[in-house]
Design a protein around this motif. Structure first.
Motif, short mmCIF file in Angstrom:
data_model
loop_
_atom_site.label_atom_id
_atom_site.label_comp_id
_atom_site.label_asym_id
_atom_site.label_seq_id
_atom_site.Cartn_x
_atom_site.Cartn_y
_atom_site.Cartn_z
N LEU A 206 -20.95 16.44 -4.88
CA LEU A 206 -21.47 15.93 -6.15
C LEU A 206 -20.55 16.30 -7.31
O LEU A 206 -20.31 15.49 -8.21
CB LEU A 206 -22.88 16.49 -6.39
N LEU A 207 -20.03 17.52 -7.29
CA LEU A 207 -19.18 17.99 -8.38
C LEU A 207 -17.82 17.27 -8.39
O LEU A 207 -17.31 16.91 -9.46
CB LEU A 207 -18.95 19.49 -8.27
N SER A 208 -17.25 17.09 -7.22
CA SER A 208 -15.88 16.54 -7.13
C SER A 208 -15.83 15.02 -7.09
O SER A 208 -14.82 14.42 -7.44
CB SER A 208 -15.19 17.10 -5.89
N GLY A 209 -16.93 14.40 -6.61
CA GLY A 209 -16.91 12.95 -6.45
C GLY A 209 -16.14 12.50 -5.23
O GLY A 209 -15.86 11.30 -5.07
N GLN A 210 -15.79 13.42 -4.35
CA GLN A 210 -15.04 13.08 -3.15
C GLN A 210 -15.93 12.43 -2.09
O GLN A 210 -17.13 12.68 -2.03
CB GLN A 210 -14.40 14.34 -2.54
N GLU A 211 -15.30 11.62 -1.25
CA GLU A 211 -15.99 11.09 -0.08
C GLU A 211 -16.12 12.21 0.96
O GLU A 211 -15.15 12.94 1.21
CB GLU A 211 -15.19 9.93 0.51
N TYR A 212 -17.30 12.33 1.55
CA TYR A 212 -17.52 13.40 2.53
C TYR A 212 -17.28 12.89 3.94
O TYR A 212 -17.71 11.78 4.30
CB TYR A 212 -18.94 13.95 2.42
N VAL A 213 -16.60 13.70 4.74
CA VAL A 213 -16.33 13.37 6.14
C VAL A 213 -16.93 14.47 7.01
O VAL A 213 -16.59 15.64 6.86
CB VAL A 213 -14.82 13.27 6.42
N ASP A 214 -17.82 14.10 7.92
CA ASP A 214 -18.52 15.09 8.73
C ASP A 214 -17.69 15.48 9.96
O ASP A 214 -18.10 15.29 11.11
CB ASP A 214 -19.89 14.56 9.16
N MET A 215 -16.51 16.01 9.68
CA MET A 215 -15.67 16.59 10.73
C MET A 215 -14.77 17.61 10.06
O MET A 215 -14.59 17.59 8.83
CB MET A 215 -14.83 15.53 11.45
N TYR A 216 -14.23 18.53 10.85
CA TYR A 216 -13.38 19.57 10.27
C TYR A 216 -12.03 19.00 9.85
O TYR A 216 -11.47 18.13 10.54
CB TYR A 216 -13.19 20.71 11.26
N ALA A 217 -11.50 19.50 8.75
CA ALA A 217 -10.21 19.03 8.26
C ALA A 217 -9.10 19.32 9.27
O ALA A 217 -8.16 18.55 9.40
CB ALA A 217 -9.89 19.70 6.92
N THR A 218 -9.22 20.44 9.99
CA THR A 218 -8.20 20.76 10.99
C THR A 218 -8.19 19.73 12.11
O THR A 218 -7.12 19.39 12.64
CB THR A 218 -8.46 22.16 11.58
N SER A 219 -9.37 19.22 12.48
CA SER A 219 -9.43 18.18 13.52
C SER A 219 -8.77 16.90 13.05
O SER A 219 -8.06 16.23 13.82
CB SER A 219 -10.89 17.92 13.91
N MET A 220 -8.99 16.54 11.79
CA MET A 220 -8.36 15.34 11.25
C MET A 220 -6.85 15.51 11.19
O MET A 220 -6.09 14.59 11.50
CB MET A 220 -8.91 15.04 9.85
N LYS A 221 -6.38 16.71 10.82
CA LYS A 221 -4.94 16.96 10.79
C LYS A 221 -4.33 16.83 12.18
O LYS A 221 -3.25 16.27 12.34
CB LYS A 221 -4.67 18.35 10.22
N ASP A 222 -5.04 17.34 13.20
CA ASP A 222 -4.56 17.22 14.57
C ASP A 222 -4.48 15.75 14.99
O ASP A 222 -3.52 15.33 15.66
CB ASP A 222 -5.48 17.97 15.53
#
Length: 299
Positions: A206-222
């Motif tokens: 809510l504060l940042s206005g970012q889109e939320y992704v229900d997975m870990y950032a490390t998994s997305m990086k991999d």
């Protein structure tokens, strides 16, 4: 001591002059007592801008890689983080996670402010990713409030991999403190820890206005790394002598097929020509040796 020297005399004034960081919700920063600053993580410079706008000292749990770098850049980075009192943590999991938890609790028990990035790493694409539950465990064991903080625009000022930041305004949005004392004594319940962490991430969204992704950032990086490696391998194969990219091979096959069809069509006589009419007439004329065929009588 060196922390305040850098903040108020050396680095702080220069950063304020160049980047003119703005702050919203400054009234939510506690004047005294321990608390956790839980922030989204867009850029390396997040750990510079947030402490700059907070009147009190903020100690971050920084990944141990920052303290073990090689070369001139690595040594300067290590010296900087040590000078400002940041705490190195090993993020490999297991016993390392317990050590990170204890390091954070020591900061809180001193009555200081602790900065932590629940995502565990920088966002690979500017979106907000699922939080790790370590922040929830620290909040319960330390019996402190969690203050959500959204960094705004730091990924544009200093994208991942860029050493010299771009001069532009960045912002810090501080949310209202979150009290989880209702879960006191439940720090070993993984469902409670997940619920608390998700609540923190929702406030950050809510504060940042970012889109939320229900997975870990490390998994997305991999996943992104695997895709990049596959693409690089494909380009290497295509660059080999005598090899063509799959798209080119498909185009060549299609072109060869069309050429074959045109050749066959060219060999057929044109119905409008004399030869074509003679051929068509010959095909339609009855064979003189054939009779009328059998006659079937109706019964």
């Amino acid at each position: 001591m060196f922390y305040w020297f850098l903040k108020t005399i050396v680095i702080g004034p220069i950063i304020r002059l160049l980047f003119r960081p703005w702050v919203e919700g400054e009234e939510n920063i506690p004047e005294e007592g321990p608390a956790i600053f839980a922030s989204n993580h867009l850029s390396f410079s997040d750990s510079v801008f947030l402490p700059l706008v907070v009147p009190r000292r903020v100690t971050f749990l920084a990944k141990s890689d920052y303290f073990t770098g090689r070369g001139v850049k690595g040594r300067l980075t290590a010296a900087f983080f040590k000078a400002i009192g940041q705490v190195p943590v090993d993020r490999s999991g297991g016993k390392a996670s317990s050590a990170a938890l204890n390091s954070g609790l020591k900061v809180l028990r001193r009555g200081d402010l602790l900065g932590i990035y629940p995502e565990g790493t920088r966002s690979p694409d500017g979106r907000l990713y699922r939080g790790r539950t370590g922040v929830a465990r620290m909040a319960l064991e330390g019996r402190v409030t969690v203050i959500p903080v959204a960094m705004i625009g730091t990924d544009k000022a200093q994208p991942t991999g860029k050493v010299i930041p771009r001069i532009m305004r960045v912002g810090v949005r501080v949310g209202k403190p979150l009290d989880f004392s209702r879960y006191e004594g439940m720090e070993d319940d993984r469902f409670v820890l997940r619920s608390i962490t998700d609540e923190i991430m929702y406030e950050l969204m809510l504060l940042s206005g970012q889109e939320y992704v229900d997975m870990y950032a490390t998994s997305m990086k991999d996943r992104l790394l695997a895709a990049a490696r596959a693409k690089a391998k494909e380009l290497q194969e295509a660059a080999k002598p005598g090899a063509a990219a799959p798209e080119l091979e498909a185009a060549l096959d299609a072109a060869e097929g069309r050429a074959t069809q045109l050749e066959r069509a060219r060999d057929l006589p044109d119905p409008a020509s004399d030869a074509g009419r003679d051929t068509a007439a010959a095909r339609s004329a009855p064979d003189e040796d054939e009779g009328p065929g059998p006659v079937v009588a109706a019964s």
